[in-house]
Design a protein around this motif. Sequence first.
Motif, mmCIF file in Angstrom:
data_model
loop_
_atom_site.group_PDB
_atom_site.id
_atom_site.type_symbol
_atom_site.label_atom_id
_atom_site.label_comp_id
_atom_site.label_asym_id
_atom_site.label_seq_id
_atom_site.Cartn_x
_atom_site.Cartn_y
_atom_site.Cartn_z
ATOM 1 N N VAL A 149 0.742 -1.195 0.147
ATOM 2 C CA VAL A 149 0.017 -0.016 0.054
ATOM 3 C C VAL A 149 1.156 1.103 0.300
ATOM 4 O O VAL A 149 2.122 1.297 0.784
ATOM 5 N N LEU A 150 0.629 2.422 -0.898
ATOM 6 C CA LEU A 150 1.164 3.389 -1.212
ATOM 7 C C LEU A 150 0.533 4.832 -0.535
ATOM 8 O O LEU A 150 -0.534 4.274 -0.592
ATOM 9 N N ASP A 151 0.871 5.733 0.433
ATOM 10 C CA ASP A 151 0.508 6.890 0.398
ATOM 11 C C ASP A 151 0.783 7.904 -1.455
ATOM 12 O O ASP A 151 1.061 9.192 -1.126
ATOM 13 N N TYR A 152 0.205 7.695 -1.914
ATOM 14 C CA TYR A 152 -0.047 7.989 -3.614
ATOM 15 C C TYR A 152 -0.894 8.287 -3.983
ATOM 16 O O TYR A 152 -1.691 7.143 -3.438
ATOM 17 N N THR A 153 -1.639 9.559 -4.873
ATOM 18 C CA THR A 153 -2.333 9.350 -5.639
ATOM 19 C C THR A 153 -2.706 8.315 -6.979
ATOM 20 O O THR A 153 -1.311 9.051 -7.113
ATOM 21 N N LEU A 154 -3.305 7.661 -7.309
ATOM 22 C CA LEU A 154 -2.572 7.352 -9.335
ATOM 23 C C LEU A 154 -2.212 8.934 -9.490
ATOM 24 O O LEU A 154 -2.002 9.043 -10.554
#
Length: 267
Positions: free
Chosen positions: A197-202
């Motif tokens: 899981v990443l703390d970014y949006t697409l």
Amino acid sequence: MTVLLLEDEYPAAERLQRLLLQAAPDAQVLAVLDTVAGALAWLAVHPAPDLILSDIQLADGLSLEIWEQAVVPSPVIFTTAFDAYAIRAFQAHSVAYLLKPVKLAELQAALAKRRQWSELRVRSEELRVDSDSPMLNSSLLTLNSIERMLDALRPYKTRFLVRQGEQLLPLPVADAAWFLSRNETVTLVATDGRRFVLDYTLEQLEGLLDPARFFRLNRQIIAQLLAVRRLHPHFGGKLLVELHPAPTEEILVSREKAPALKAWLEG
């Protein structure tokens, strides 16, 4: 080449100055500052240097606050032990984002980008001045081309810091097969099938990933070139994309976006 160095750790500042002189013997370090406040005060009374070498975390805060509080035209090479601030670094005139310990070859490559960036900026300004000439259309076309080249010189992300259990691991971008957004959560799926899981949006990832290697297939997924195995015609002119590792659901590309995907795959 004049350089302003922002670094709050003395040993790191000394090492970076040695590397800088190896990479660019003509470099002149004008000042070494360790605070955001000190940098803002210095920039307020001195001409902008040819380059700023800046750590992200200074003694009194994040150096990124400098570019949020003042207009600083100098290109910047950020040096840091963390990659979590890459998105905000893009908002400054960043030409490279180097993780510590900085290697000589990486610094040399970043300085080469800085030279290209500066040359193109000069040419861009010359064309802006000439934009009232009879050759207006030709000048604007060239200006647009140069500004696209300037955008191309901005650094792309090379790795992610991902969580595995209680550990944080650096994962090279080359190991990312695709990124999926579901329920406001973005998951990176690695080429070996691992998920993080990443703390970014697409949307943020689109600005950080090299468009020559990554393509946004639809609203939910960005895929790496090597992860795309096959395309299958689908109803209504859509394309069904076969990825590896395989997602749990079909990945469809709209009829409107299908030509761009094909062009991207052809290179």
